[in-house]
Write an enzyme that holds these catalytic residues in place. Structure first.
Site, short mmCIF file in Angstrom:
data_model
loop_
_atom_site.label_atom_id
_atom_site.label_comp_id
_atom_site.label_asym_id
_atom_site.label_seq_id
_atom_site.Cartn_x
_atom_site.Cartn_y
_atom_site.Cartn_z
N GLU A 250 0.89 -1.17 0.00
CA GLU A 250 0.00 0.00 0.00
C GLU A 250 0.92 1.21 0.00
OE1 GLU A 250 -2.07 2.81 0.34
OE2 GLU A 250 -2.17 2.44 2.50
N CYS A 284 -1.90 8.83 2.62
CA CYS A 284 -1.62 8.39 1.25
C CYS A 284 -2.82 8.72 0.37
CB CYS A 284 -1.27 6.93 1.21
SG CYS A 284 -2.46 5.93 2.03
C1 UN1 Z 1 -3.01 5.95 4.74
O1 UN1 Z 1 -2.78 7.14 4.66
O2 UN1 Z 1 -2.08 5.11 4.68
O3 UN1 Z 1 -8.90 6.86 3.81
C2 UN1 Z 1 -4.35 5.38 4.98
C3 UN1 Z 1 -8.23 7.45 4.64
C4 UN1 Z 1 -7.77 6.76 5.91
C5 UN1 Z 1 -6.66 5.82 5.60
C6 UN1 Z 1 -5.43 6.42 5.08
N1 UN1 Z 1 -8.86 6.03 6.49
O4 UN1 Z 1 -7.93 8.60 4.49
#
Ligand code: UN1
Length: 492
Positions: A250, A284
């Site tokens: 990821e 992310c």
């Molecule tokens: C991440 O930044 O690795 O959808 C995950 C979202 C969060 C998850 C982010 N629930 O923004």
């Protein structure tokens, strides 16, 4: 107050590292405040954790899944009882606003509850044989010891996305959290051990990238799941490929909101602010591009947006009134500023922000830069900070092209009230997540909420939701022949 020294957790026992070396972790909102010293683990520590996890696997894989679920239910209950305390610590560790930290701990609880429920539903397939008196069943079985390498931005939720599906399906694990956020992971693993998990099922090793490399290269670790940068992802993937073992990645994103000129302006404004600046842009999934349909309206909208961004309260996340916390480190703040300076030099127009803010912490002003062209660095590279690139386009078709014009494919969004365009976009956008009239952030962890990206954001695996079980199980097809005489399937 004297600084606390933490230990690894191996076989349910606190174990100092054999290296004798430690690193310190500081509060990014108050860098003079230490959260403690954490061991710098080495190959010897990994060997011990591996031995414990391997032995535990023999017990855990034979424990009925609904029994395994009881541990996750209990862990959810313990976590729930400590929600405020855990959120406060998470805020100290990452700097994120306390409301976001509470939300993250709730996500851990929800993830445990969802996968505990899956313990009664680890379904397989039954098939139809071509022969008489014969049945075919395909079941899911656990794989073994898993290695988790996690990032600092969601130091509780992201490990839980790996831990819960791995445990419910009968695997054991070794977790290496980011050295930027070791404490939340420590509390998470302690709570799992306290919830009645047999010794050795959950192991925690602190350390830096070298430990991550050892984990990826360890043949006895059968599944590696990483949340991190695309650069690290490539290395981990290569190591796993050499051993033909499962790897779930990821990685980065360059997410965008497309705003068409018929968008509900109020929703759009809130959505862009939250998507771009929530968690100081360190998700992310953060909205790092706004692809705006050019019109008389778009000019006014940009003015309103910059005004609102300027008014966001930036400061220590522990203070309820602050909406945006610091970024994680001095180095990261310098990186972010470098992106901003280069974008302005390349012709971008700074609408707001673009500077360090006063205070001891690593605060950076919410930044919006317009006049960005699709091929410019700020339109292509992940910044991981509170910086929004605005790219103006003439129409819907160009907006889709620009949105898809990136190496990443995590999360794309569209704001429009035209149902046909919304549905066309949801069909044509090249990303693992698509949002309609909502920003690119905020993924959930249950049922159909598969989380993961296309292109260089990952390698096809999914977290959060029932598809996460694919990473942690392997299929076995069982034929049962209850005929009294020899039969053969058709061979011609
Ligand atoms: C991440 O930044 O690795 O959808 C995950 C979202 C969060 C998850 C982010 N629930 O923004």
């Amino acid at each position: 107050m004297s600084e606390k020294t933490y230990s690894n957790i191996i076989n349910n026992v606190l174990k100092p590292s054999s290296s004798g070396q430690y690193f310190q972790k500081f509060n990014p909102a108050k860098p003079s405040e230490s959260l403690g010293k954490f061991p710098q683990s080495n190959a010897q520590d990994l060997e011990q954790a591996l031995e414990a996890a391997k032995q535990a696997f023999e017990i855990w894989k034979n424990t009925p899944a609904p029994k395994r679920a009881e541990v996750l239910y209990k862990a959810a209950e313990i976590t729930s009882g400590q929600k405020e305390e855990l959120a406060q610590i998470l805020t100290k560790e990452t700097g994120k606003p306390i409301v976001e930290a509470r939300g993250e701990i709730q996500e851990v609880i929800d993830t445990y509850l969802f996968f505990a429920g899956e313990g009664r539903r680890i379904y397989g397939l039954t098939g139809q044989s071509e022969l008489h008196n014969k049945s075919i069943t395909t079941i899911r079985q656990p794989i073994g010891v898993c290695g988790f390498i996690t990032a600092w931005n969601f130091p509780a939720a992201v490990p839980s996305w790996k831990i819960a599906p791995a445990l419910i399906t009968g695997n054991t694990f070794i977790l290496k959290p980011s050295s930027e956020a070791p404490l939340s992971a420590y509390l998470l693993v302690q709570n799992l051990c306290g919830a009645g998990l047999p010794n050795g099922c959950a192991n925690l090793l602190f350390g830096n990238g070298e430990l991550g490399t050892l984990i990826a290269n360890e043949p006895e670790i059968k599944v590696v799941s990483l949340t991190g940068s695309t650069e690290v992802g490539r290395k981990v993937y290569t190591a796993c490929a050499g051993q033909l073992k499962k790897c779930a990645l990821e990685l980065g994103g360059k997410n965008a909101i497309i705003a068409l000129d018929d968008a509900n302006e109020e929703l759009l404004l809130e959505g862009v602010l939250w998507g771009a600046f929530g968690t100081a842009g360190q998700r992310c999934t953060s909205t790092s591009r706004l692809i705006l349909q050019k019109s008389a309206w778009s000019k006014q909208f940009l003015a309103k947006l910059s005004h609102a961004a300027n008014k966001l309260k930036v400061g220590d996340g522990a203070d309820e009134k602050n909406q945006i916390g610091p970024v994680i480190s001095a180095k990261q703040r310098e990186n972010i500023h470098g992106f901003v300076q280069r974008a302005v030099l390349a012709g971008g127009e700074l609408l707001c922000g673009g500077k360090f803010l006063d205070g001891e912490g690593y605060f950076y002003a919410p930044t919006i830069i317009s006049q960005i062209k699709p091929e410019m660095e700020l339109a292509c590279q992940e910044v991981f900070g509170p910086v929004l690139a605005v790219i103006e386009v003439d129409n819907f078709e160009t907006a889709l092209k620009v949105a898809n014009n990136t190496d990443y494919g995590l999360s794309l969004a569209i704001y429009t009230q035209n149902i046909n365009l919304a549905l066309k976009a949801s069909n044509q956008l090249e990303s693992g997540l698509v949002y309609i009239n909502a920003p690119t952030i905020g993924a959930e962890c249950g049922g159909a909420s598969a989380f993961g990206g296309w292109k260089h954001t990952g390698n096809g695996s999914r977290e959060g939701g029932v598809l996460a079980l694919d990473t942690y199980t392997q299929y076995k097809t069982i034929y049962i022949d209850y005929s009294e005489k020899l039969q053969r399937a058709q061979i011609d």
